[in-house]
Scaffold this motif. Structure first.
Motif, mmCIF file in Angstrom:
data_model
loop_
_atom_site.group_PDB
_atom_site.id
_atom_site.type_symbol
_atom_site.label_atom_id
_atom_site.label_comp_id
_atom_site.label_asym_id
_atom_site.label_seq_id
_atom_site.Cartn_x
_atom_site.Cartn_y
_atom_site.Cartn_z
ATOM 1 N N ALA A 103 0.831 -1.210 0.000
ATOM 2 C CA ALA A 103 0.000 0.000 0.000
ATOM 3 C C ALA A 103 0.867 1.262 0.000
ATOM 4 N N ALA A 104 1.911 1.275 0.801
ATOM 5 C CA ALA A 104 2.798 2.439 0.858
ATOM 6 C C ALA A 104 3.585 2.580 -0.443
ATOM 7 N N GLU A 111 2.927 1.863 -8.685
ATOM 8 C CA GLU A 111 2.417 0.498 -8.848
ATOM 9 C C GLU A 111 3.516 -0.510 -8.530
ATOM 10 N N LEU A 112 3.107 -1.669 -8.035
ATOM 11 C CA LEU A 112 4.070 -2.700 -7.628
ATOM 12 C C LEU A 112 4.926 -3.184 -8.788
ATOM 13 N N GLY A 113 4.386 -3.188 -9.979
ATOM 14 C CA GLY A 113 5.117 -3.676 -11.148
ATOM 15 C C GLY A 113 6.399 -2.907 -11.431
ATOM 16 N N LEU A 114 6.533 -1.721 -10.883
ATOM 17 C CA LEU A 114 7.763 -0.937 -11.096
ATOM 18 C C LEU A 114 8.921 -1.484 -10.264
ATOM 19 N N GLY A 115 8.620 -2.259 -9.231
ATOM 20 C CA GLY A 115 9.618 -2.999 -8.458
ATOM 21 C C GLY A 115 10.587 -2.215 -7.608
ATOM 22 N N ARG A 116 11.409 -1.369 -8.176
ATOM 23 C CA ARG A 116 12.442 -0.627 -7.441
ATOM 24 C C ARG A 116 12.600 0.745 -8.071
ATOM 25 N N LYS A 117 12.420 1.766 -7.257
ATOM 26 C CA LYS A 117 12.594 3.135 -7.712
ATOM 27 C C LYS A 117 13.331 3.926 -6.646
ATOM 28 N N THR A 118 13.983 4.990 -7.052
ATOM 29 C CA THR A 118 14.671 5.854 -6.113
ATOM 30 C C THR A 118 13.684 6.860 -5.534
ATOM 31 N N GLY A 119 13.843 7.119 -4.245
ATOM 32 C CA GLY A 119 13.001 8.095 -3.580
ATOM 33 C C GLY A 119 13.758 8.773 -2.461
#
Length: 124
Positions: A103-104, A111-119
């Motif tokens: 959810a977070a 979306e979960l499909g993006l898997g890994r992103k920088t934040g």
């Protein structure tokens, strides 16, 4: 030789050390945002949460150093901003990475499909 001159010369002879600021006192940071399923078992803080809970796991190094159970983090990713409670430790995370509940992750990344992103994130 005067006492003042002796004191100054001794002070100059001592090695100068300057400790780098501790990573633990960083107010905000940036790192990879990933997701995990907090409903698989008890988290490091001793509770189980659902995938719909707004929770996160911090790196094992950060968790072990400051035991942040229940502290809040504001996470900003490419999809938006979300406030989460720290409830677990992440064994595979680098120091500034966060492992978010689905959810977070959806709120911060999109979306979960993006898997890994920088934040980015900060303690609140």
């Amino acid at each position: 030789m005067s006492a003042l001159l002796t004191t100054v010369l001794l002070a100059l002879a001592l090695p100068f050390t300057h400790a780098a600021p501790s990573k633990l006192h960083v107010r905000s940071s940036s790192g990879d945002l990933t997701y995990y399923h907090p409903n698989v078992g008890l988290g490091a803080c001793g509770k189980q949460y659902s995938d719909s809970s707004l929770v996160a796991a911090v790196s094992a190094e950060l968790y072990d150093a400051i035991k942040p159970c229940g502290r809040s983090i504001r996470v900003t990713g490419p999809g938006g901003t979300v406030d989460v409670a720290v409830v677990d430790r992440c064994e595979g995370c680098a120091y500034s990475d966060l492992d978010l509940s689905p959810a977070a992750f959806n709120q911060a990344v999109g979306e979960l499909g993006l898997g890994r992103k920088t934040g980015t994130w900060e303690w609140i």
